[in-house]
Design an enzyme around this catalytic site. Structure first.
Site, PDB file in Angstrom:
ATOM      1  N   HIS A  22      93.186  35.889  55.942  1.00 28.93           N
ATOM      2  CA  HIS A  22      92.399  35.616  57.144  1.00 28.93           C
ATOM      3  C   HIS A  22      92.859  36.462  58.327  1.00 28.93           C
ATOM      4  O   HIS A  22      93.994  36.948  58.382  1.00 28.93           O
ATOM      5  CB  HIS A  22      92.501  34.136  57.512  1.00 28.93           C
ATOM      6  CG  HIS A  22      93.881  33.731  57.959  1.00 28.93           C
ATOM      7  ND1 HIS A  22      94.339  33.926  59.241  1.00 28.93           N
ATOM      8  CD2 HIS A  22      94.899  33.146  57.294  1.00 28.93           C
ATOM      9  CE1 HIS A  22      95.571  33.490  59.350  1.00 28.93           C
ATOM     10  NE2 HIS A  22      95.942  33.009  58.178  1.00 28.93           N
ATOM     11  N   GLU A  47      97.157  27.165  53.421  1.00 24.11           N
ATOM     12  CA  GLU A  47      98.395  27.805  53.848  1.00 24.11           C
ATOM     13  C   GLU A  47      99.612  26.938  53.535  1.00 24.11           C
ATOM     14  O   GLU A  47      99.476  25.754  53.206  1.00 24.11           O
ATOM     15  CB  GLU A  47      98.308  28.107  55.355  1.00 24.11           C
ATOM     16  CG  GLU A  47      99.519  28.779  55.986  1.00 24.11           C
ATOM     17  CD  GLU A  47      99.907  30.110  55.350  1.00 24.11           C
ATOM     18  OE1 GLU A  47     100.295  30.109  54.166  1.00 24.11           O
ATOM     19  OE2 GLU A  47      99.849  31.134  56.053  1.00 24.11           O
TER      20      GLU A  47
END
Length: 301
Positions: free
Chosen positions: A69, A190
């Site tokens: 990202h 994450e």
């Protein structure tokens, strides 16, 4: 689920070669494909199809385009390369403001300060949006040379990853798989726990913000994985990465797969596939050819 092992297949991308120096460039020319010819991707697809056509029983080959990202309102991410701690990239403006020690000990546990909100589940910064645009441009460039578009696309449930995916694959007049081919997967999130920036939104909030995406089966309404008092280890992340690989090799016939996720998850993926250490900056793309093999003794008679 059938037990499998995973190995990176070297020889296609410069990032696989341990003799190549690491570069901080987010997206290498040709995504790192060694072949520079105008028919490079046609040749590449032929090679992958040949590997699968001639594979022994219980073996499959898949190509993963790993996308990280763009920058969000959150912390730096850290990983190790050998014995040296390295900053993956300036993944955020918040830790830059307060410094690593103060961030980890105090600020990361909060939702923000009087100037910024970074948790739960922060948005991309303007730089993060730009990085996603650059990823889209890189795909557009390689489409001129026949790059295989992903046949299935998997995305982290965190907003910064979904938005990066949305921008990266906004091709015009080129249909990508839709519906159940674009899937949000819980285990692709994450490095989890303690830091509020890594706590996800509810399923209904994600669906309202990104209605074109589908969820994996069993995706819960609330975030049942994030906790205030436990931060995952590398082993924890590696187990999640392997679970995702197992799911895909068990269920998917597609050869070309896209992941849009995070530095922590991508690190776990690379360790699971015995890839050389590669620190992927925010907005970066890393292709990996993976050989998945059913563990001996589990092949069907």
């Amino acid at each position: 689920m059938t037990a499998r092992t995973y190995m990176t297949v070297p020889g296609f991308f410069v990032q696989d070669d341990v003799k190549q120096s690491y570069t901080e460039e987010a997206i290498l020319p040709r995504f790192g494909l060694i072949d520079e010819g105008t028919d490079r991707w046609t040749t590449f697809v032929t090679e992958i199809e040949k590997l699968n056509a001639t594979a022994e029983e219980g073996v499959q080959f898949k190509v993963f385009f790993l996308g990280r990202h763009g920058q969000g309102y959150r912390a730096f991410s850290f990983d190790t390369l050998g014995d040296v701690w390295l900053i993956l990239t300036r993944d955020n403006v918040a830790e830059t403001k307060y410094g690593t020690k103060a961030w980890c000990e105090h600020w990361a546990k909060l939702n923000g300060d009087h100037e910024m909100i970074w948790g739960p589940d922060p948005q991309l910064t303007s730089l993060g949006e730009q990085q996603a645009e650059e990823a889209c441009a890189a795909w557009d460039e390689e489409r001129r040379f026949g790059i295989p578009l992903p046949e299935k696309l998997y995305i982290s449930p965190l907003t910064r990853a979904i938005r990066t995916h949305q921008v990266t694959f906004k091709f015009h007049n080129i249909p990508l798989p839709s519906g159940p081919k674009r899937i949000i997967v819980e285990n692709m999130r994450e490095h989890n726990g303690v830091h509020t920036c890594d706590k996800r939104r509810t399923r209904s909030d994600i669906q309202a913000a990104f209605p074109e995406y589908h969820f994996e089966e069993g995706f819960t309404q609330g975030d049942e994985l994030w906790t205030t008092d436990y931060r995952e280890t590398h082993d924890d992340i590696d187990r999640r990465a392997k679970h995702v690989l197992d799911m895909i090799f068990q269920n998917d016939k597609e050869q070309f797969i896209s992941f849009t996720a995070h530095g922590g998850f991508i690190g776990g993926f690379l360790r699971t596939c015995h890839h050389r250490p590669w620190i992927l900056p925010t907005g970066g793309i890393l292709p990996v050819v993976v050989r998945g093999s059913i563990v001996e003794g589990q092949l069907r008679n």
